[in-house]
Design a protein around this motif. Structure first.
Motif, PDB file in Angstrom:
ATOM      1  N   VAL A 150       0.978  -1.173   0.121  1.00 20.64           N
ATOM      2  CA  VAL A 150      -0.005  -0.024  -0.019  1.00 20.64           C
ATOM      3  C   VAL A 150       0.796   1.385   0.041  1.00 20.64           C
ATOM      4  N   VAL A 151       1.925   1.114   0.876  1.00 21.11           N
ATOM      5  CA  VAL A 151       2.807   2.431   0.748  1.00 21.11           C
ATOM      6  C   VAL A 151       3.536   2.673  -0.539  1.00 21.11           C
ATOM      7  N   GLN A 152       3.904   1.572  -0.990  1.00 17.38           N
ATOM      8  CA  GLN A 152       4.575   1.903  -2.456  1.00 17.38           C
ATOM      9  C   GLN A 152       3.502   2.647  -3.316  1.00 17.38           C
ATOM     10  N   GLU A 153       2.474   2.008  -3.371  1.00 17.03           N
ATOM     11  CA  GLU A 153       1.452   2.690  -4.213  1.00 17.03           C
ATOM     12  C   GLU A 153       1.052   4.062  -4.118  1.00 17.03           C
ATOM     13  N   LEU A 154       1.116   4.429  -2.615  1.00 15.66           N
ATOM     14  CA  LEU A 154       0.909   5.968  -2.422  1.00 15.66           C
ATOM     15  C   LEU A 154       2.047   6.698  -2.751  1.00 15.66           C
ATOM     16  N   VAL A 155       3.264   6.205  -2.831  1.00 16.89           N
ATOM     17  CA  VAL A 155       4.726   6.882  -3.411  1.00 16.89           C
ATOM     18  C   VAL A 155       4.490   6.932  -4.626  1.00 16.89           C
ATOM     19  N   ALA A 156       4.223   5.809  -5.444  1.00 15.94           N
ATOM     20  CA  ALA A 156       4.017   5.922  -6.904  1.00 15.94           C
ATOM     21  C   ALA A 156       3.138   6.929  -7.307  1.00 15.94           C
ATOM     22  N   ALA A 157       1.894   7.062  -6.460  1.00 11.91           N
ATOM     23  CA  ALA A 157       1.139   8.020  -6.955  1.00 11.91           C
ATOM     24  C   ALA A 157       1.361   9.720  -6.495  1.00 11.91           C
ATOM     25  N   GLY A 158       2.426   9.726  -6.113  1.00 11.56           N
ATOM     26  CA  GLY A 158       2.824  11.013  -5.495  1.00 11.56           C
ATOM     27  C   GLY A 158       2.238  11.458  -4.140  1.00 11.56           C
ATOM     28  N   ARG A 159       1.666  10.565  -3.533  1.00 13.54           N
ATOM     29  CA  ARG A 159       0.986  10.767  -2.247  1.00 13.54           C
ATOM     30  C   ARG A 159       1.713  10.884  -1.038  1.00 13.54           C
ATOM     31  N   LEU A 160       2.932  10.282  -1.118  1.00 13.43           N
ATOM     32  CA  LEU A 160       3.573  10.014  -0.001  1.00 13.43           C
ATOM     33  C   LEU A 160       5.180  10.207  -0.475  1.00 13.43           C
ATOM     34  N   SER A 161       5.987  10.942   0.280  1.00 11.15           N
ATOM     35  CA  SER A 161       7.431  10.814   0.027  1.00 11.15           C
ATOM     36  C   SER A 161       8.125   9.439   0.599  1.00 11.15           C
ATOM     37  N   PRO A 162       9.094   9.084  -0.180  1.00 16.92           N
ATOM     38  CA  PRO A 162       9.875   8.018   0.464  1.00 16.92           C
ATOM     39  C   PRO A 162      10.293   8.288   2.014  1.00 16.92           C
ATOM     40  N   GLU A 163      10.463   9.328   2.314  1.00 15.92           N
ATOM     41  CA  GLU A 163      10.733   9.612   3.925  1.00 15.92           C
ATOM     42  C   GLU A 163       9.567   9.404   4.657  1.00 15.92           C
ATOM     43  N   GLU A 164       8.453   9.709   4.197  1.00 19.48           N
ATOM     44  CA  GLU A 164       7.003   9.673   4.943  1.00 19.48           C
ATOM     45  C   GLU A 164       6.761   8.280   4.769  1.00 19.48           C
ATOM     46  N   ALA A 165       7.165   7.532   3.832  1.00 16.13           N
ATOM     47  CA  ALA A 165       6.593   6.130   3.640  1.00 16.13           C
ATOM     48  C   ALA A 165       7.367   5.229   4.807  1.00 16.13           C
ATOM     49  N   GLU A 166       8.523   5.565   5.230  1.00 22.65           N
ATOM     50  CA  GLU A 166       9.359   4.847   6.291  1.00 22.65           C
ATOM     51  C   GLU A 166       8.364   4.679   7.427  1.00 22.65           C
ATOM     52  N   GLN A 167       7.667   5.729   7.844  1.00 20.35           N
ATOM     53  CA  GLN A 167       7.125   5.872   9.015  1.00 20.35           C
ATOM     54  C   GLN A 167       5.375   5.563   9.008  1.00 20.35           C
ATOM     55  N   HIS A 168       5.005   5.097   7.827  1.00 16.40           N
ATOM     56  CA  HIS A 168       3.637   4.997   7.503  1.00 16.40           C
ATOM     57  C   HIS A 168       2.968   3.840   8.312  1.00 16.40           C
ATOM     58  N   PRO A 169       1.747   4.156   8.848  1.00 15.17           N
ATOM     59  CA  PRO A 169       1.209   2.884   9.700  1.00 15.17           C
ATOM     60  C   PRO A 169       0.645   1.840   8.909  1.00 15.17           C
ATOM     61  N   TYR A 170       0.530   1.960   7.532  1.00 20.80           N
ATOM     62  CA  TYR A 170       0.391   0.981   6.561  1.00 20.80           C
ATOM     63  C   TYR A 170       1.660   0.268   6.250  1.00 20.80           C
ATOM     64  N   GLY A 171       2.720   0.638   6.935  1.00 24.00           N
ATOM     65  CA  GLY A 171       3.952  -0.013   6.232  1.00 24.00           C
ATOM     66  C   GLY A 171       3.919  -1.514   5.961  1.00 24.00           C
ATOM     67  N   ASN A 172       3.199  -2.293   6.714  1.00 27.79           N
ATOM     68  CA  ASN A 172       3.363  -3.729   6.739  1.00 27.79           C
ATOM     69  C   ASN A 172       2.229  -4.335   5.815  1.00 27.79           C
ATOM     70  N   VAL A 173       1.484  -3.512   5.253  1.00 26.85           N
ATOM     71  CA  VAL A 173       0.325  -4.015   4.352  1.00 26.85           C
ATOM     72  C   VAL A 173       0.765  -4.218   2.986  1.00 26.85           C
ATOM     73  N   ILE A 174       1.035  -5.539   2.509  1.00 25.56           N
ATOM     74  CA  ILE A 174       1.241  -5.910   1.280  1.00 25.56           C
ATOM     75  C   ILE A 174      -0.082  -6.101   0.331  1.00 25.56           C
ATOM     76  N   THR A 175       0.006  -5.783  -0.954  1.00 26.20           N
ATOM     77  CA  THR A 175      -0.885  -5.775  -1.946  1.00 26.20           C
ATOM     78  C   THR A 175      -0.914  -7.100  -2.765  1.00 26.20           C
ATOM     79  N   ARG A 176       0.287  -7.835  -2.847  1.00 27.00           N
ATOM     80  CA  ARG A 176       0.432  -9.260  -3.495  1.00 27.00           C
ATOM     81  C   ARG A 176       1.185 -10.303  -2.666  1.00 27.00           C
ATOM     82  N   ALA A 177       0.638 -11.522  -2.737  1.00 25.54           N
ATOM     83  CA  ALA A 177       1.321 -12.515  -1.787  1.00 25.54           C
ATOM     84  C   ALA A 177       1.189 -13.887  -2.578  1.00 25.54           C
TER      85      ALA A 177
END
Length: 282
Positions: A150-177
Motif C-alpha cells: 500500500v505504501v509503495q502505491e502511495l509513493v508511486a501516486a505521489g501521495r507520499l514521499s519516500p521519507e514519509e513512507a518509512e514511518q507510515h502506519p500501513y507499512g506492513n500491508v502488502i498488496t500481493r502475496a
C-alpha cells in the motif's frame, strides 16, 4: 548467532567462467516468538520468503514456497514457467492446511537466479510482495524489485514521499502475496552479468532496521559474503529486531563479462515482463 560460512560455485560459460560466492542467514528477531521467514540459497536460485498468517500459517506458507522452489533446483528447471508452476503447487500446499491457514495466510517470495539456458546468460530477479533484491554495482546500491505494498502505491501516486513512507502506519500491508486468494505470477527483471556485482536478497525485517545507505555501508566494509550477512544481521538486531530477519548476499566474479554499468531491462523471456528499474551506475 551461529557462525556463517560462505559457499561457492563455478559456472563454465562460453564467454568465460563465473565464480559465485554467497552466504545466507535467517533469525527470529527480538520481538517475534517464531520465525515465519524461509530461505533458499542453492545455485542457481537465491530466494527469501516472508510468511504471514495467524498461528503457524505463515510458517507453512513460506516453508512450502521454499520447498517447491527447491524442487526446481533439484531438477535443474529454474525458469519463469517453472517458478510459477512451483508457486502454484505451494498455494495448494497452503490450502491443504485449513486448520492452521485462512485467507490472510500467505508469503512474499523474492529472489534472483542465474539463467544459463539461453544464448546470452543473464540474471533474473523475481518478486511477489515486499521482500527485496538489491544490486551493488559500480559502487552504487539500487533496489531492483518494486514493493507490492500500500505504501509503495502511495509513493508511486505521489501521495507520499519516500521519507514519509518509512514511518507510515500501513507499512506492513502488502498488496500481493503467494496465498490461496492471490496470483502466483511474480514480476521479473533481467540483468546483465557483470564482474564485481553484489546482490542482497532480504525480508523486510532487514529494511525496517537498516536504510539503503546502511546496507551499502556493510557491503563495502565486508568483502566476504558471510561477514557481510553477519554484520547486517547483527545491526538489524541491535536496531530493534522488530521482525524476522533474513538475508542473502551473492557475489559475482565474471572477468569475461566486463564492467558494463547499465542494467538490461529486456524481458527474461516472452512470458516474463520486467519492471522499470533505475539504471545502475554512477
Amino acid at each position: 548467532m551461529p557462525e556463517l560460512t560462505t559457499s561457492a560455485h563455478d559456472v563454465p560459460l562460453p564467454a568465460g567462467p563465473i565464480h559465485l560466492r554467497w552466504a545466507a542467514a535467517t533469525d527470529t528477531g527480538r520481538r517475534r516468538e517464531v520465525n515465519q521467514d524461509a530461505v533458499l540459497a542453492r545455485y542457481p536460485l537465491f530466494v527469501v520468503a516472508d510468511g504471514m498468517g495467524g498461528h503457524i500459517g505463515g510458517e507453512i506458507a513460506s516453508a512450502s514456497t521454499v520447498t517447491r522452489l527447491g524442487d526446481l533446483v533439484d531438477h535443474g528447471s529454474v525458469s519463469p514457467k517453472g517458478i510459477e508452476k512451483a508457486l502454484g503447487r505451494a498455494v495448494k500446499d497452503i490450502a491443504s492446511h485449513p486448520e492452521t491457514t485462512d485467507e490472510g495466510t500467505g508469503t512474499t517470495v523474492t529472489g534472483v537466479y542465474l539463467d544459463t539456458a539461453v544464448r546470452d546468460p543473464h540474471w533474473v530477479t523475481l518478486n511477489i510482495g515486499d521482500s527485496r533484491v538489491y544490486l551493488l554495482r559500480a559502487g552504487t546500491l539500487v533496489q531492483i524489485t518494486t514493493d507490492h505494498s500500500v505504501v509503495q502505491e502511495l509513493v508511486a501516486a505521489g501521495r507520499l514521499s519516500p521519507e514519509e513512507a518509512e514511518q507510515h502506519p500501513y507499512g506492513n500491508v502488502i498488496t500481493r502475496a503467494v496465498g490461496p486468494t492471490d496470483s502466483v505470477r511474480p514480476d521479473y527483471v533481467r540483468l546483465d552479468i557483470v564482474d564485481g556485482d553484489r546482490f542482497v536478497v532480504c525480508s523486510d525485517g532487514l529494511t525496517k532496521e537498516l536504510t539503503d545507505f546502511g546496507i551499502q555501508h556493510f557491503l563495502r566494509e565486508h568483502a566476504d559474503p558471510a561477514d557481510a550477512v553477519s554484520a547486517m544481521l547483527e545491526a538489524a538486531l541491535e536496531n530493534g529486531g522488530r521482525d524476522n530477519v533474513t538475508i542473502i548476499v551473492v557475489d559475482v566474479s565474471a572477468p569475461g563479462y566486463g564492467h558494463d554499468d547499465d542494467v538490461d531491462r529486456d524481458d527474461a523471456d516472452d512470458d516474463a515482463p520486467t519492471n522499470p528499474v533505475p539504471v545502475v551506475g554512477p
